[in-house]
Design a protein around this motif. Structure first.
Motif, PDB file in Angstrom:
ATOM      1  N   LEU A  66     -15.097 -15.810   3.366  1.00  0.00           N
ATOM      2  CA  LEU A  66     -14.450 -16.323   4.605  1.00  0.00           C
ATOM      3  C   LEU A  66     -13.234 -15.528   5.050  1.00  0.00           C
ATOM      4  O   LEU A  66     -12.545 -15.420   5.988  1.00  0.00           O
ATOM      5  N   PHE A  67     -12.668 -15.410   3.892  1.00  0.00           N
ATOM      6  CA  PHE A  67     -11.268 -14.870   3.896  1.00  0.00           C
ATOM      7  C   PHE A  67     -11.084 -13.210   3.805  1.00  0.00           C
ATOM      8  O   PHE A  67     -11.940 -12.681   3.279  1.00  0.00           O
ATOM      9  N   LYS A  68     -10.396 -12.524   4.659  1.00  0.00           N
ATOM     10  CA  LYS A  68     -10.271 -11.264   4.834  1.00  0.00           C
ATOM     11  C   LYS A  68      -8.769 -10.899   4.514  1.00  0.00           C
ATOM     12  O   LYS A  68      -7.927 -11.645   4.745  1.00  0.00           O
ATOM     13  N   VAL A 165      -0.426 -22.173 -11.158  1.00  0.00           N
ATOM     14  CA  VAL A 165      -1.680 -21.581 -10.441  1.00  0.00           C
ATOM     15  C   VAL A 165      -3.076 -22.482 -11.154  1.00  0.00           C
ATOM     16  O   VAL A 165      -3.155 -22.279 -12.229  1.00  0.00           O
ATOM     17  N   VAL A 166      -3.949 -23.036 -10.130  1.00  0.00           N
ATOM     18  CA  VAL A 166      -5.053 -23.452 -10.563  1.00  0.00           C
ATOM     19  C   VAL A 166      -6.234 -22.581 -10.736  1.00  0.00           C
ATOM     20  O   VAL A 166      -7.103 -22.477 -11.374  1.00  0.00           O
ATOM     21  N   GLY A 167      -6.293 -21.693  -9.515  1.00  0.00           N
ATOM     22  CA  GLY A 167      -7.199 -20.748  -9.259  1.00  0.00           C
ATOM     23  C   GLY A 167      -6.658 -19.708  -8.516  1.00  0.00           C
ATOM     24  O   GLY A 167      -5.767 -19.841  -7.852  1.00  0.00           O
ATOM     25  N   SER A 168      -7.204 -18.401  -8.810  1.00  0.00           N
ATOM     26  CA  SER A 168      -6.811 -17.363  -7.822  1.00  0.00           C
ATOM     27  C   SER A 168      -8.050 -16.366  -7.697  1.00  0.00           C
ATOM     28  O   SER A 168      -9.018 -16.255  -8.497  1.00  0.00           O
ATOM     29  N   TRP A 169      -8.229 -16.073  -6.242  1.00  0.00           N
ATOM     30  CA  TRP A 169      -9.338 -15.076  -5.944  1.00  0.00           C
ATOM     31  C   TRP A 169      -8.959 -13.973  -5.329  1.00  0.00           C
ATOM     32  O   TRP A 169      -8.100 -14.123  -4.237  1.00  0.00           O
ATOM     33  N   GLU A 170      -9.397 -12.641  -5.762  1.00  0.00           N
ATOM     34  CA  GLU A 170      -8.950 -11.599  -4.836  1.00  0.00           C
ATOM     35  C   GLU A 170      -9.811 -11.534  -3.522  1.00  0.00           C
ATOM     36  O   GLU A 170     -10.997 -11.979  -3.789  1.00  0.00           O
ATOM     37  N   ILE A 171      -9.100 -10.997  -2.605  1.00  0.00           N
ATOM     38  CA  ILE A 171      -9.941 -11.093  -1.452  1.00  0.00           C
ATOM     39  C   ILE A 171     -10.337  -9.599  -1.167  1.00  0.00           C
ATOM     40  O   ILE A 171      -9.704  -8.355  -1.511  1.00  0.00           O
ATOM     41  N   LYS A 172     -11.838  -9.533  -0.936  1.00  0.00           N
ATOM     42  CA  LYS A 172     -12.534  -8.182  -0.725  1.00  0.00           C
ATOM     43  C   LYS A 172     -12.921  -8.142   0.804  1.00  0.00           C
ATOM     44  O   LYS A 172     -13.384  -9.096   1.205  1.00  0.00           O
ATOM     45  N   ASN A 173     -12.872  -6.998   1.236  1.00  0.00           N
ATOM     46  CA  ASN A 173     -13.386  -6.788   2.397  1.00  0.00           C
ATOM     47  C   ASN A 173     -14.641  -6.156   2.631  1.00  0.00           C
ATOM     48  O   ASN A 173     -14.916  -5.323   1.723  1.00  0.00           O
TER      49      ASN A 173
END
Length: 173
Positions: A66-68, A165-173
């Motif tokens: 959902l994140f861009k 930091v508990v979690g980390s997510w790269e944002i992919k378009n």
């Protein structure tokens, strides 16, 4: 009850420029809290209180698509007297959407931090915190500040005290 933050992290060039301001802020204020805690340049887009960090992390993980990526324009410095100096981003539909999205995906029974709920949230990127006055250091930082645009590239989920930091997510378009 632990406090957690969902934050956006910027591209490497913006991170470098903002880190230069954080380092200078630590130098002129004598307060290196941000550096000592290894807090990266970021904007907190939501904050929650819970004992079980996995519920929030799972909500982000299950909805990361959902994140861009998007741009954030920092046009001025600001402060929350007497304790915080920050970069003030231009409020945009993109930033508002980030805040709304995070708040909509986290289970409703998890308590939200008052200043991060939609309609009350004031986005900012802290340069110095836990100060005993902002007027003089704000003047000094203004001399070094130049407007900049940062690309949001990553979502981090972190425990607030101490920063972890508990979690980390790269944002992919």
């Amino acid at each position: 009850m632990k406090q957690y933050a969902v934050v956006v992290i910027f591209d490497n060039d913006a991170q470098r420029k903002i880190n230069e301001l954080i380092n200078y802020a630590a130098q002129v204020t004598g307060n290196g809290y941000m550096l000592a805690q290894n807090i990266p340049p970021h904007i907190t887009i939501a904050s929650f209180y819970d004992e079980d960090e996995s519920r929030i992390a799972d909500a982000i993980d299950e909805n990361i698509t959902l994140f861009k990526r998007g741009d954030v324009s920092f046009s001025e410095l600001g402060s929350f007297p007497p304790a915080v100096i920050f970069l003030a981003p231009k409020l945009s539909e993109y930033l508002i959407e980030l805040n709304l999205t995070v708040n909509s995906i986290v289970p409703e029974d998890i308590r939200r931090a008052d200043f991060y709920v939609p309609g009350r949230w004031f986005p900012h990127c802290s340069l110095a915190v836990r100060l005993e006055g902002v007027e003089k250091p704000l003047e000094q930082l203004t001399e070094r500040f130049a407007p900049l645009t940062a690309e949001v590239c990553r979502i981090d989920f972190a425990e607030c005290e101490p920063y972890r930091v508990v979690g980390s997510w790269e944002i992919k378009n």
